[in-house]
Write an enzyme that holds these catalytic residues in place. Sequence first.
Site, mmCIF file in Angstrom:
data_model
loop_
_atom_site.group_PDB
_atom_site.id
_atom_site.type_symbol
_atom_site.label_atom_id
_atom_site.label_comp_id
_atom_site.label_asym_id
_atom_site.label_seq_id
_atom_site.Cartn_x
_atom_site.Cartn_y
_atom_site.Cartn_z
ATOM 1 N N HIS A 49 0.824 -1.204 0.000
ATOM 2 C CA HIS A 49 0.000 0.000 0.000
ATOM 3 C C HIS A 49 0.860 1.257 0.000
ATOM 4 O O HIS A 49 0.563 2.229 -0.703
ATOM 5 C CB HIS A 49 -0.913 -0.033 1.233
ATOM 6 N N GLU A 52 2.145 1.776 -3.472
ATOM 7 C CA GLU A 52 1.082 2.316 -4.325
ATOM 8 C C GLU A 52 0.958 3.828 -4.143
ATOM 9 O O GLU A 52 0.814 4.582 -5.112
ATOM 10 C CB GLU A 52 -0.231 1.615 -3.989
ATOM 11 N N HIS A 53 1.018 4.298 -2.901
ATOM 12 C CA HIS A 53 0.965 5.740 -2.649
ATOM 13 C C HIS A 53 2.153 6.457 -3.286
ATOM 14 O O HIS A 53 2.005 7.519 -3.897
ATOM 15 C CB HIS A 53 0.963 6.001 -1.141
ATOM 16 N N GLU A 122 4.379 11.091 2.876
ATOM 17 C CA GLU A 122 3.360 10.089 2.613
ATOM 18 C C GLU A 122 3.191 9.136 3.792
ATOM 19 O O GLU A 122 2.099 8.617 4.031
ATOM 20 C CB GLU A 122 3.686 9.311 1.345
ATOM 21 N N GLU A 129 -4.532 7.741 7.503
ATOM 22 C CA GLU A 129 -5.479 6.804 6.912
ATOM 23 C C GLU A 129 -5.773 5.646 7.869
ATOM 24 O O GLU A 129 -6.919 5.204 8.013
ATOM 25 C CB GLU A 129 -4.932 6.282 5.586
#
Length: 421
Positions: A49, A52-53, A122, A129
Amino acid sequence: MSDTARLTRLPNGLTVVSDTMPRVETVSLGAYIAAGTRDEAAAENGVSHFLEHMAFKGTARRDAIAISAEIEGVGGHLNAYTAREQTAYYAKVLKEDAALAADIIGDILTHSVFDPAEIERERGVILQEIGQANDTPDDIVFDHFQAVAYPDQPMGRPTLGTVETVRAITRDTLLGYLSRHYAPGRIVVAAAGAIGHEALLELVAKHFQDLPAGGEARPEPARYRGGEYREEQDLDQVHIVLGFEGVPYRDPLHYPVMLLATLLGGGMSSRLFQEIRERRGLVYAISAFATPFQDSGLFQIYAGTGEAEAAELVPATLSELRRVRRDVTAEELERAKAQLRASLLMSLESTGSRCEQLARQVFVHGRLVPVEETKARIAAVTLEDVAAAARRVFSRPPTLAVLGPHRRVAPVAEMAERLAA
């Protein structure tokens, strides 16, 4: 898939698939990687994940602003997602901008720079998140369910990772994971819409030529166990996920299990909706769904209800599970088939859905599956097939995850006894 779908495997192992839709004005194009959360080591949980970011945070030719500005400058959309068995990077654009979509997706996959400052920024976004997910009980309860169903293994870990693992991920972690798992042999570039196959092959040759050689790592096999997780929280409702091991994609009972989920909890006419909501008034909504994986699967039932109603909700649900093992009507089965068939055909009207289905078919079956073949498999399911699916699924050890005022929810061991009675 349709008669216009085509597949080409390139010498380096990359698979290119397309489905031309001449009457639309758009193209959906994506790169789908057969790697996700279940490919991660425990210490790097969340790296799929995180990677992906980071793909959107700058390449050798574009900074983060340019990536979004270029695609939005032509009215397109660019996005990505991480799942347990797959990571996807995809765009939807007007047909004249297909080359730009291929350029940007190829660029972020092959030339991302992983700037240390961007990694730190990030990291903070992902931690936020995780915090947001933890504050959403009807979301995080599924992570707890997954962890109990598949304990102490990659399949049971959260896609977002944990606060501890995300804080520990470094640039080397990201690059190491990329080099191990983003091999051409594990990537499908798919497109659907107003684009021809030869045109797509030309775009892939131009924009995906610098993919890393990669390795051929394979995920740890899934080992379903089942059990119970419950957590007292000060909530108005108790959130309950009750489930069992389902079946893999290629199991002979795949479609019977999908139809079982549909007739049990796939709509307002389903058994659970009619019994639990309409007749008893215990919930606002209740649903059942089957989630297949390559070598396992899950069958889950979710409901949110008040503390007082929880005591009646679970026994009533278990009663329906016992009944469906021996009592499914032809009318119910035909209605479920119609729902599943309509869902399939309606999805084919979307270029994005077609694009994703192309990639999934390659990963699961190693080929493109004609729509008529899928419709025939659905039509061939019998009442006995559904009963056999129910007997198999509901004979497995149950998994229970509960968040909220849970004192009136029976223990999972008691549920197993009720099902066996």
